[in-house]
Design an enzyme around this catalytic site. Structure first.
Site, PDB file in Angstrom:
ATOM      1  N   GLY A  22     -29.160   6.230   4.298  1.00 18.94           N
ATOM      2  CA  GLY A  22     -29.811   5.608   5.440  1.00 18.94           C
ATOM      3  C   GLY A  22     -30.720   4.461   5.064  1.00 18.94           C
ATOM      4  O   GLY A  22     -30.875   3.515   5.831  1.00 18.94           O
ATOM      5  N   ARG A  72     -33.013   5.485  16.148  1.00 21.14           N
ATOM      6  CA  ARG A  72     -31.739   5.615  16.855  1.00 21.14           C
ATOM      7  C   ARG A  72     -30.848   4.433  16.453  1.00 21.14           C
ATOM      8  O   ARG A  72     -30.239   3.763  17.285  1.00 21.14           O
ATOM      9  CB  ARG A  72     -31.946   5.699  18.369  1.00 21.14           C
ATOM     10  CG  ARG A  72     -32.816   4.626  18.988  1.00 21.14           C
ATOM     11  CD  ARG A  72     -32.770   4.714  20.517  1.00 21.14           C
ATOM     12  NE  ARG A  72     -33.587   3.706  21.159  1.00 21.14           N
ATOM     13  CZ  ARG A  72     -34.853   3.889  21.557  1.00 21.14           C
ATOM     14  NH1 ARG A  72     -35.447   5.056  21.362  1.00 21.14           N
ATOM     15  NH2 ARG A  72     -35.524   2.905  22.143  1.00 21.14           N
ATOM     16  N   PHE A 118     -25.715   4.128  12.924  1.00 21.51           N
ATOM     17  CA  PHE A 118     -24.758   3.732  11.883  1.00 21.51           C
ATOM     18  C   PHE A 118     -24.509   2.220  11.876  1.00 21.51           C
ATOM     19  O   PHE A 118     -23.370   1.757  11.743  1.00 21.51           O
ATOM     20  CB  PHE A 118     -23.420   4.455  12.051  1.00 21.51           C
ATOM     21  CG  PHE A 118     -23.415   5.920  11.712  1.00 21.51           C
ATOM     22  CD1 PHE A 118     -24.486   6.519  11.080  1.00 21.51           C
ATOM     23  CD2 PHE A 118     -22.315   6.708  12.032  1.00 21.51           C
ATOM     24  CE1 PHE A 118     -24.473   7.879  10.766  1.00 21.51           C
ATOM     25  CE2 PHE A 118     -22.284   8.064  11.722  1.00 21.51           C
ATOM     26  CZ  PHE A 118     -23.365   8.656  11.088  1.00 21.51           C
ATOM     27  N   ASN A 131     -20.918  12.767   6.803  1.00 16.61           N
ATOM     28  CA  ASN A 131     -22.051  12.842   7.729  1.00 16.61           C
ATOM     29  C   ASN A 131     -21.552  13.204   9.125  1.00 16.61           C
ATOM     30  O   ASN A 131     -20.934  12.383   9.801  1.00 16.61           O
ATOM     31  CB  ASN A 131     -22.787  11.502   7.751  1.00 16.61           C
ATOM     32  CG  ASN A 131     -24.088  11.560   8.535  1.00 16.61           C
ATOM     33  OD1 ASN A 131     -24.360  12.520   9.247  1.00 16.61           O
ATOM     34  ND2 ASN A 131     -24.889  10.522   8.411  1.00 16.61           N
ATOM     35  N   SER A 183     -25.678  12.971  12.364  1.00 17.32           N
ATOM     36  CA  SER A 183     -26.567  11.982  12.967  1.00 17.32           C
ATOM     37  C   SER A 183     -26.619  12.219  14.471  1.00 17.32           C
ATOM     38  O   SER A 183     -25.578  12.380  15.114  1.00 17.32           O
ATOM     39  CB  SER A 183     -26.072  10.562  12.690  1.00 17.32           C
ATOM     40  OG  SER A 183     -26.795   9.636  13.480  1.00 17.32           O
ATOM     41  N   THR A 232     -31.385  18.663   5.434  1.00 18.41           N
ATOM     42  CA  THR A 232     -30.718  18.385   6.703  1.00 18.41           C
ATOM     43  C   THR A 232     -30.935  16.933   7.089  1.00 18.41           C
ATOM     44  O   THR A 232     -31.715  16.217   6.467  1.00 18.41           O
ATOM     45  CB  THR A 232     -31.285  19.263   7.836  1.00 18.41           C
ATOM     46  OG1 THR A 232     -32.676  18.915   8.028  1.00 18.41           O
ATOM     47  CG2 THR A 232     -31.152  20.737   7.548  1.00 18.41           C
TER      48      THR A 232
END
EC number: 1.3.5.2
Length: 350
Positions: free
Chosen positions: A66, A115, A118, A182, A185, A255
């Protein structure tokens, strides 16, 4: 970067919009990595090796996915003393992510809400950056254990999500020490539905099949980890654990960010949509880690992430059942000195 320079830089960075500060920091790191200027970010690496999933980690503290979505700063990040670095999440096609503003600080809680969705430059650009990083070259003196984190495009219907994961797996496989799938998200519509029993079983079944094909093609078996959410009940964690073992996954990352706002009620930005990270996630993340360890047994690799803001927090993850830990939000609030602090705390806790 030592504690003092980061302490000087932080007021400036925190005076900027969070995403602007992030982009400025990453652009600076990308420009200076491999130069004398990069010494400002450097930290001596703590030696505390461990072997997991056939991989040799030089210490127990890594960077969570990220921060470097496009793999632009691998060399600079390697200089911070991490035992491993995970970059991404990458999707098959470039996408802008969600509308701005989409990242918010909650400094009273040492937390962030994002938010982003991706946002990334796509698989081809991502792989080009991985290939050219100095620490990934053959016989590199400071070789880095690298995880590549994959996801699905927002425009891809959830019923076709497996296609995106397989495209990404095909691309990253030759270049990854391990791959993280992933599925947790909260910022891609319906993505977390892939954690449900039947959907997860189908997805991991296809990924396991493709991995066997790729292992034969490339002559190596790359470990695959699955990243899950903290917002799971006991029964859901148990089902996920069973499914991971059924499809011979090599590990789990526990997590991702949380949708819960219980720990930040009343704070500015607390009601913004998105995933909450940082200190408020520590307890929920550790709970899931503990449940996973009980369900998976001693030998199954767990990467613990969520809420590590100090060496003591890192140790709490290990005590909960994690083998190694990752940091991200803690790096923003505490600076690169947190890497060595966490690694030393884990090393000295045994």
């Amino acid at each position: 970067m030592s504690l003092l320079p980061y302490a000087l830089a932080r007021p400036f960075l925190f005076g900027l919009d969070p995403e602007t500060a992030h982009e400025l920091t990453m652009a600076s790191l990308a420009r200076t990595q491999g130069t004398l200027l990069s010494a400002a970010y450097c930290s001596s690496k703590v030696s505390d090796p461990i072997e997991l999933a056939g991989l040799k980690f030089s210490n127990r503290v890594g960077l969570a996915a990220g921060l470097d979505k496009n793999a632009r700063c691998i060399d600079g990040l390697a200089a911070m003393g991490f035992g491993f670095v995970e970059v991404g999440t990458v999707t098959p096609k470039a996408q802008p992510g969600n509308p701005k503003p989409r990242m918010f600080r909650l400094p009273e809680a040492n937390a962030l809400i994002n938010r982003l969705g991706f946002n990334n430059d796509g698989l081809d650009a991502f792989l080009a950056n991985v290939r050219k990083s100095a620490v990934r070259q053959k016989n590199a003196k400071n070789a880095l254990l690298l995880g590549l984190n994959i996801g699905k495009n927002a425009a891809t219907p959830i019923e076709n999500a497996v296609d995106d994961y397989l495209i990404c797996l095909d691309g990253v496989y030759p270049h990854a020490d391990y791959v993280t799938v992933n599925i947790s998200s909260p910022n891609t519509k319906n993505l977390r539905a892939l954690q449900s029993d039947e959907a997860l079983d189908a997805l991991l079944g296809r990924i396991a099949e493709r991995r066997e094909t790729l292992a034969g093609r490339h002559g190596k078996r790359v470990p695959i980890f699955v990243k899950i959410a903290p917002d799971l009940d006991d029964a859901q964690v148990a089902v996920i654990a069973t499914t991971l073992k059924r499809h011979a996954m090599d590990g789990v990352v526990a997590t991702n960010t949380t949708l819960s706002r219980d720990a930040v009620k009343g704070l500015r930005h607390a009601e913004e949509a998105g995933g909450l990270s940082g200190a408020p996630v520590l307890e929920a993340s550790n709970r899931v880690i503990g449940q996973l360890r009980a369900a998976l047994g001693k030998g199954f690799p767990i990467i613990g992430v969520g809420g590590v803001m100090s060496g003591l927090d890192a140790v709490s993850k290990i005590k909960a059942g994690a083998d190694v830990v990752q940091i991200y939000t803690g790096l923003i609030y505490k600076g690169p000195a947190l890497v060595a602090e966490a690694a030393n705390s884990i090393k000295n806790s045994r």
